[in-house]
Write a protein that holds these residues in place. Structure first.
Motif, PDB file in Angstrom:
ATOM      1  N   ARG A  18       0.817  -1.220   0.000  1.00  0.00           N
ATOM      2  CA  ARG A  18       0.000   0.000   0.000  1.00  0.00           C
ATOM      3  C   ARG A  18       0.844   1.259   0.000  1.00  0.00           C
ATOM      4  NH1 ARG A  18      -5.193   1.336   0.733  1.00  0.00           N
ATOM      5  NH2 ARG A  18      -5.662   3.396   1.562  1.00  0.00           N
ATOM      6  N   TRP A  19       1.880   1.274   0.860  1.00  0.00           N
ATOM      7  CA  TRP A  19       2.618   2.527   1.000  1.00  0.00           C
ATOM      8  C   TRP A  19       3.851   2.624   0.113  1.00  0.00           C
ATOM      9  CZ3 TRP A  19       7.672   2.199   2.388  1.00  0.00           C
ATOM     10  CH2 TRP A  19       8.110   1.047   3.037  1.00  0.00           C
ATOM     11  N   LEU A  20       4.459   1.484  -0.272  1.00  0.00           N
ATOM     12  CA  LEU A  20       5.705   1.546  -1.021  1.00  0.00           C
ATOM     13  C   LEU A  20       5.526   2.168  -2.409  1.00  0.00           C
ATOM     14  CD1 LEU A  20       8.695   0.975  -0.950  1.00  0.00           C
ATOM     15  CD2 LEU A  20       8.238  -1.345  -1.798  1.00  0.00           C
ATOM     16  N   PRO A  21       4.517   1.788  -3.212  1.00  0.00           N
ATOM     17  CA  PRO A  21       4.341   2.455  -4.518  1.00  0.00           C
ATOM     18  C   PRO A  21       4.095   3.962  -4.380  1.00  0.00           C
ATOM     19  CG  PRO A  21       3.093   0.417  -4.450  1.00  0.00           C
ATOM     20  CD  PRO A  21       3.561   0.667  -3.051  1.00  0.00           C
ATOM     21  N   THR A  22       3.298   4.323  -3.365  1.00  0.00           N
ATOM     22  CA  THR A  22       3.030   5.750  -3.158  1.00  0.00           C
ATOM     23  C   THR A  22       4.301   6.495  -2.787  1.00  0.00           C
ATOM     24  OG1 THR A  22       0.780   5.267  -2.436  1.00  0.00           O
ATOM     25  CG2 THR A  22       1.685   7.393  -1.822  1.00  0.00           C
ATOM     26  N   ALA A  23       5.094   5.915  -1.898  1.00  0.00           N
ATOM     27  CA  ALA A  23       6.344   6.560  -1.489  1.00  0.00           C
ATOM     28  C   ALA A  23       7.322   6.657  -2.654  1.00  0.00           C
ATOM     29  CB  ALA A  23       6.973   5.777  -0.335  1.00  0.00           C
ATOM     30  N   ALA A  24       7.399   5.600  -3.470  1.00  0.00           N
ATOM     31  CA  ALA A  24       8.302   5.626  -4.628  1.00  0.00           C
ATOM     32  C   ALA A  24       7.855   6.670  -5.643  1.00  0.00           C
ATOM     33  CB  ALA A  24       8.358   4.241  -5.271  1.00  0.00           C
ATOM     34  N   ALA A  25       6.548   6.775  -5.849  1.00  0.00           N
ATOM     35  CA  ALA A  25       6.030   7.780  -6.782  1.00  0.00           C
ATOM     36  C   ALA A  25       6.370   9.184  -6.306  1.00  0.00           C
ATOM     37  CB  ALA A  25       4.520   7.626  -6.933  1.00  0.00           C
ATOM     38  N   LEU A  26       6.163   9.443  -5.003  1.00  0.00           N
ATOM     39  CA  LEU A  26       6.453  10.768  -4.456  1.00  0.00           C
ATOM     40  C   LEU A  26       7.948  11.065  -4.510  1.00  0.00           C
ATOM     41  CD1 LEU A  26       5.486  13.329  -3.074  1.00  0.00           C
ATOM     42  CD2 LEU A  26       5.624  12.133  -0.879  1.00  0.00           C
ATOM     43  N   LEU A  27       8.775  10.068  -4.209  1.00  0.00           N
ATOM     44  CA  LEU A  27      10.225  10.270  -4.210  1.00  0.00           C
ATOM     45  C   LEU A  27      10.734  10.594  -5.609  1.00  0.00           C
ATOM     46  CD1 LEU A  27      12.980  10.176  -2.805  1.00  0.00           C
ATOM     47  CD2 LEU A  27      13.022   7.705  -3.249  1.00  0.00           C
ATOM     48  N   LEU A  28      10.326   9.811  -6.598  1.00  0.00           N
ATOM     49  CA  LEU A  28      10.815  10.043  -7.957  1.00  0.00           C
ATOM     50  C   LEU A  28      10.305  11.382  -8.498  1.00  0.00           C
ATOM     51  CD1 LEU A  28      12.549   8.846 -10.160  1.00  0.00           C
ATOM     52  CD2 LEU A  28      10.522   7.714 -11.088  1.00  0.00           C
ATOM     53  N   ALA A  29       9.029  11.714  -8.221  1.00  0.00           N
ATOM     54  CA  ALA A  29       8.485  12.998  -8.676  1.00  0.00           C
ATOM     55  C   ALA A  29       9.208  14.166  -8.008  1.00  0.00           C
ATOM     56  CB  ALA A  29       6.990  13.068  -8.387  1.00  0.00           C
ATOM     57  N   THR A  30       9.561  14.009  -6.730  1.00  0.00           N
ATOM     58  CA  THR A  30      10.270  15.076  -6.009  1.00  0.00           C
ATOM     59  C   THR A  30      11.670  15.267  -6.568  1.00  0.00           C
ATOM     60  OG1 THR A  30       9.005  14.589  -4.008  1.00  0.00           O
ATOM     61  CG2 THR A  30      11.018  15.880  -3.747  1.00  0.00           C
ATOM     62  N   LEU A  31      12.371  14.160  -6.831  1.00  0.00           N
ATOM     63  CA  LEU A  31      13.713  14.257  -7.416  1.00  0.00           C
ATOM     64  C   LEU A  31      13.653  14.923  -8.788  1.00  0.00           C
ATOM     65  CD1 LEU A  31      15.194  10.766  -6.450  1.00  0.00           C
ATOM     66  CD2 LEU A  31      15.768  12.996  -5.462  1.00  0.00           C
ATOM     67  N   TYR A  32      12.643  14.571  -9.573  1.00  0.00           N
ATOM     68  CA  TYR A  32      12.507  15.167 -10.900  1.00  0.00           C
ATOM     69  C   TYR A  32      12.176  16.652 -10.793  1.00  0.00           C
ATOM     70  CZ  TYR A  32      10.758  15.924 -15.635  1.00  0.00           C
ATOM     71  OH  TYR A  32      10.546  16.416 -16.900  1.00  0.00           O
ATOM     72  N   ALA A  33      11.299  17.009  -9.849  1.00  0.00           N
ATOM     73  CA  ALA A  33      10.949  18.421  -9.661  1.00  0.00           C
ATOM     74  C   ALA A  33      12.177  19.231  -9.259  1.00  0.00           C
ATOM     75  CB  ALA A  33       9.850  18.558  -8.609  1.00  0.00           C
ATOM     76  N   ALA A  34      13.012  18.662  -8.382  1.00  0.00           N
ATOM     77  CA  ALA A  34      14.239  19.355  -7.984  1.00  0.00           C
ATOM     78  C   ALA A  34      15.183  19.507  -9.157  1.00  0.00           C
ATOM     79  CB  ALA A  34      14.923  18.591  -6.847  1.00  0.00           C
ATOM     80  N   LEU A  35      15.298  18.457  -9.972  1.00  0.00           N
ATOM     81  CA  LEU A  35      16.170  18.516 -11.145  1.00  0.00           C
ATOM     82  C   LEU A  35      15.648  19.536 -12.158  1.00  0.00           C
ATOM     83  CD1 LEU A  35      18.736  17.169 -12.270  1.00  0.00           C
ATOM     84  CD2 LEU A  35      17.248  15.528 -13.448  1.00  0.00           C
ATOM     85  N   ALA A  36      14.325  19.703 -12.209  1.00  0.00           N
ATOM     86  CA  ALA A  36      13.717  20.656 -13.145  1.00  0.00           C
ATOM     87  C   ALA A  36      13.765  22.087 -12.635  1.00  0.00           C
ATOM     88  CB  ALA A  36      12.269  20.266 -13.430  1.00  0.00           C
ATOM     89  N   GLY A  37      14.281  22.303 -11.419  1.00  0.00           N
ATOM     90  CA  GLY A  37      14.503  23.661 -10.950  1.00  0.00           C
ATOM     91  C   GLY A  37      13.439  24.252 -10.057  1.00  0.00           C
ATOM     92  N   TRP A  38      12.403  23.505  -9.716  1.00  0.00           N
ATOM     93  CA  TRP A  38      11.361  24.001  -8.815  1.00  0.00           C
ATOM     94  C   TRP A  38      10.767  25.338  -9.288  1.00  0.00           C
ATOM     95  CZ3 TRP A  38       8.960  20.906  -5.726  1.00  0.00           C
ATOM     96  CH2 TRP A  38       9.610  19.874  -5.071  1.00  0.00           C
ATOM     97  N   GLY A  39      10.559  25.458 -10.585  1.00  0.00           N
ATOM     98  CA  GLY A  39       9.861  26.647 -11.083  1.00  0.00           C
ATOM     99  C   GLY A  39       8.428  26.671 -10.575  1.00  0.00           C
ATOM    100  N   LEU A  40       7.754  27.804 -10.753  1.00  0.00           N
ATOM    101  CA  LEU A  40       6.393  27.939 -10.222  1.00  0.00           C
ATOM    102  C   LEU A  40       5.439  26.884 -10.778  1.00  0.00           C
ATOM    103  CD1 LEU A  40       6.014  31.825 -10.179  1.00  0.00           C
ATOM    104  CD2 LEU A  40       6.493  30.309  -8.259  1.00  0.00           C
ATOM    105  N   PRO A  41       5.437  26.585 -12.104  1.00  0.00           N
ATOM    106  CA  PRO A  41       4.561  25.510 -12.589  1.00  0.00           C
ATOM    107  C   PRO A  41       4.914  24.156 -11.983  1.00  0.00           C
ATOM    108  CG  PRO A  41       5.308  26.887 -14.412  1.00  0.00           C
ATOM    109  CD  PRO A  41       6.125  27.267 -13.222  1.00  0.00           C
ATOM    110  N   VAL A  42       6.208  23.901 -11.785  1.00  0.00           N
ATOM    111  CA  VAL A  42       6.633  22.630 -11.193  1.00  0.00           C
ATOM    112  C   VAL A  42       6.151  22.542  -9.746  1.00  0.00           C
ATOM    113  CG1 VAL A  42       8.617  21.196 -10.603  1.00  0.00           C
ATOM    114  CG2 VAL A  42       8.639  22.531 -12.709  1.00  0.00           C
ATOM    115  N   GLN A  43       6.262  23.631  -9.006  1.00  0.00           N
ATOM    116  CA  GLN A  43       5.790  23.634  -7.626  1.00  0.00           C
ATOM    117  C   GLN A  43       4.297  23.316  -7.559  1.00  0.00           C
ATOM    118  OE1 GLN A  43       6.888  27.192  -5.427  1.00  0.00           O
ATOM    119  NE2 GLN A  43       8.796  27.385  -6.579  1.00  0.00           N
TER     120      GLN A  43
END
Length: 748
Positions: free
Chosen positions: A261-286
């Motif tokens: 239940r929690w592992l897929p959700t945590a993996a999804a959030l982790l990968l999306a967060t890493l990608y958002a950081a790599l993309a620069g955390w612009g306003l649309p990304v935030q």
């Protein structure tokens, strides 16, 4: 929810935050029980938005025409944009050599560096003497509000480096350094077009894509694919979720049953967060990341939230964290798209099919039709365009780009071990751009739609709502009828015998659009810059698009100076030109000399005044076209950059008559707008087109003194933004766009 968002929207529309305090008087209505809950949420929204806005303004450098030279130490806090002569980046301020509180409060500034061999990078620490200005932008109808962008982004000032005192390359290793190295590596491994595309997709750096690429994306309705936002975050989250499910299977076999239940959700959030950081955390990304967090939290064991509840909660979170996002088209495009997807999923559950694989193509097609029908009004209201072929292009491009993003981790790792594998990605991206280029050239692909009236908008909303309902096809087809006027009816124009003249705020230059009921005339095109670009695209063109203009019946380029003719190439590329007049020759185009002559556009008369018989030995300024516009009641005189000697020749020829408005010559330069011209023309109002705090000191104090000594009112684009001169049959008025559209963040 509606009351809370209404409070945030109210503050976003206020001309001053002082009015937010007055809204506290609504507390007197709390004695009405029926209003109590809604009123409290409304005032909470007001308080959140007002406090956020006041905090941002507290740090912003106050607006002033005079720049300030300060010694500042800071750290480069963004990717560096480079061209042949300039580097641009954001600087996180560490120390300021000043005792003034307004300087000590600075947090981040946008900096330019000109003509230097030093290459700046993310994380570099610099100490420099910086010429600093307030984050003030140009103010034009339908154009981007850069002052709002600066405030929302937390950029408190802008400037350029005059003297570099110290430069220390970055020593720490952070996300920003990783982004910089990824960008450099991409440009080493891939062809330029592929490298720039991958930079946009991976690290959110779109600066490498030129105007031609964005035109292809705009015409095909696929620009959202190259802007890291909701689609890209969702794709990476899906990839993370699948990866989490893959890991959870063996763990379940080992007895860890709860991890599914929690592992897929945590993996999804982790990968999306890493990608958002790599993309620069612009306003649309935030915004996309916050929406994803809320949706994923809805899967948590103790929460049971429907898709609609998650959508509403994510909207509340985003507008609370970024109150000005409520005015951003991207926010409503994202939430509108998600709402339509949820709606489509509900319809699917009501009409199940037996075979999933047979059902998917039909559902994908219906989803694209639903998104097109539901988002068309948002596109029309914010971008003045409609791309019916965008349905087909998104059917192809969305899965293609999504698959490319999914495959990128594997492909990039493969390129690290086997550089020749870069050929595969180059070929794939070349094919994507080839398809977009081909589609963009299809005639009639893009419908340019003007700004609709309120009545047409209400009809279109009603028709779109009926189309989205699960009704018989015949009824939904009939619902198209209320939408058609939006596409076929012309935008509002001045009445016959009236004219409007927009004096655009183009900085240190000039561009004036004269609108009549029967046609339009553009006098000058704004300034051009050394890199081949011009101000036309972000000052004049947004208004032309809002009017659904594809042709200008008359264009007058007063003379060849770059501050008057710099936007002509962009104008010629995007618009058909009927008659072209010019004071001097222009490159690669046939220009008619604008000497003596007159013509009518409807009931409006246009007259060229020719002060010189021989132009052989004249300066470029004195070759300027002189144009008089009149409807019998109101009149306008345009002299370009004509010098005082030219003005005296004009006066001696007896061609000058009293006018309502005079546009000051040469942007208010001391050697133009002579006292004699003011005496003979007797203008009721003088208009000056000049840049705010320009290095020439325009308008010159002597010119202002001449005008004010004669008690003539005057306005300047530098102070008031774009100016609208309205010539009716019974009145002549001047309207300042900066005052008309004033918001609490508007400088000055």
């Amino acid at each position: 929810m509606i009351a809370y968002i209404g409070g945030i929207l109210t503050v976003a529309l206020l001309p001053s935050l002082t009015y937010a305090a007055l809204l506290a008087l609504l507390l007197l209505l709390l004695r009405f029980k029926r209003l109590r809950q809604s009123l409290l949420f409304y005032l909470l929204g007001v308080a959140v938005a007002a406090i956020w806005g006041a905090w941002q303004l507290h740090h912003r450098l106050p607006s002033s025409p005079q720049a300030q030279d300060l010694q500042i130490t800071g750290r480069v806090d963004s990717l560096v944009q480079r061209d042949d002569q300039r580097q641009v980046f954001e600087l996180a301020v560490l120390t300021v050599e000043s005792d003034l509180p307004t300087h000590q409060r600075l947090r981040r500034i946008r900096l330019s560096v000109y003509h230097t061999d030093i290459r700046f990078g993310f994380g570099d620490e610099i100490k420099a003497i910086i010429r600093l200005r307030a984050p003030r932008g140009l103010h034009n109808p339908e154009a981007r509000d850069t002052e709002r962008y600066y405030l929302a982004s937390g950029l408190d000032a802008r400037g350029y480096i005059r003297t570099l005192v110290k430069h220390e390359p970055a020593e720490s290793f952070g996300v920003g350094v990783v982004r910089m190295r990824v960008k450099n590596w991409l440009h080493e491994q891939f062809e330029p077009q592929a490298a720039n595309t991958l930079s946009a997709l991976i690290i959110g750096d779109r600066t490498g894509l030129d105007d031609q690429h964005w035109e292809w994306l705009r015409r095909t309705g696929t620009a959202h694919l190259l802007v890291v936002s909701g689609l890209h975050i969702a794709v990476m989250a899906t990839l993370g979720w699948l990866f989490g499910r893959l890991i959870a299977v063996p763990l379940q076999l080992c007895g860890w049953m709860g991890c599914s239940r929690w592992l897929p959700t945590a993996a999804a959030l982790l990968l999306a967060t890493l990608y958002a950081a790599l993309a620069g955390w612009g306003l649309p990304v935030q915004r996309a990341w916050l929406m994803l967090v809320v949706f994923l939290l809805g899967n948590w064991q103790l929460l049971s939230l429907s898709g609609w509840q998650r959508l509403k909660l994510s909207l509340l979170v985003i507008v609370s964290v970024q109150p000005l996002a409520i005015l951003e088209p991207g926010l409503w495009l994202s939430f509108g798209a998600v709402a339509l997807i949820l709606w489509q999923l509900q319809q699917r559950r009501q009409q199940p099919l037996s075979c999933v694989w047979l059902r998917l193509p039909g559902e994908w097609w219906r989803l694209q039709l639903t998104l097109f029908a539901g988002m068309s009004l948002v596109m029309v209201m914010n971008f003045n365009q409609l791309s019916p072929a965008g349905i087909v292009m998104n059917l192809i491009a969305v899965p293609w780009i999504s698959a490319t993003i999914w495959a990128l981790p594997v492909l990039l790792l493969l390129v690290l071990q086997w550089p020749d594998a870069a050929t595969l990605l180059n070929w794939n991206l070349e094919m994507i751009w080839g398809v977009l280029q081909w589609a963009a050239q299809i005639p009639g692909l893009l419908l340019q739609v003007g700004r609709p009236s309120l009545m047409l908008l209400v009809l279109a909303i009603l028709g779109s709502a009926i189309i989205l309902l699960p009704l018989p096809f015949r009824i939904r087809a009939i619902a198209l009828l209320p939408c058609l006027p939006l596409l076929v009816l012309p935008v509002s124009q001045p009445s016959r015998g009236h004219f409007n003249a927009w004096v655009f705020d183009v900085g240190q230059g000039q561009a004036i659009l004269i609108e009549t009921a029967e046609g339009h005339l553009l006098y000058d095109t704004g300034p051009g810059f050394g890199n081949g670009r011009s101000a036309f695209a972000y000052t004049v063109e947004p208004y032309l698009r809002s009017q659904a203009r594809s042709e200008l019946e008359w264009v007058v380029v007063s003379h060849a100076d770059a501050d008057h003719s710099g936007g002509f190439a962009a104008l010629r590329q995007g618009y058909a030109i009927g008659t072209l007049l010019g004071g001097e020759e222009l490159p690669n185009v046939q220009v008619q000399e604008c000497r003596s002559g007159s013509w009518q556009i409807g009931d409006i008369s246009f007259t060229l005044l020719d002060p010189f018989g021989d132009y052989a030995d004249l300066s470029s300024n004195d070759r300027s076209c002189v144009l008089r516009v009149s409807n019998g009641r109101c009149s306008l005189l345009l002299t370009g950059d004509l010098s005082q000697s030219g003005e005296y020749r004009l006066l001696s020829s007896g061609l000058v008559e009293p006018v309502t408005w005079l546009v000051a010559g040469h942007h208010g330069s001391r050697d133009s707008t002579a006292g004699a011209l003011l005496d003979y023309a007797m203008p009721e109002h003088v208009v000056i087109s000049a840049g705010y705090g320009n290095r020439f000191g325009h308008p010159h104090a002597d010119v202002i003194e001449r005008i004010e000594n004669r008690e003539i009112p005057w306005s300047s684009t530098a102070r008031q933004g774009a100016l609208l001169l309205k010539a009716d049959s019974d009145s002549c008025s001047v309207i300042s766009h900066r005052e008309l559209k004033k918001r609490y963040w508007t400088a000055g």
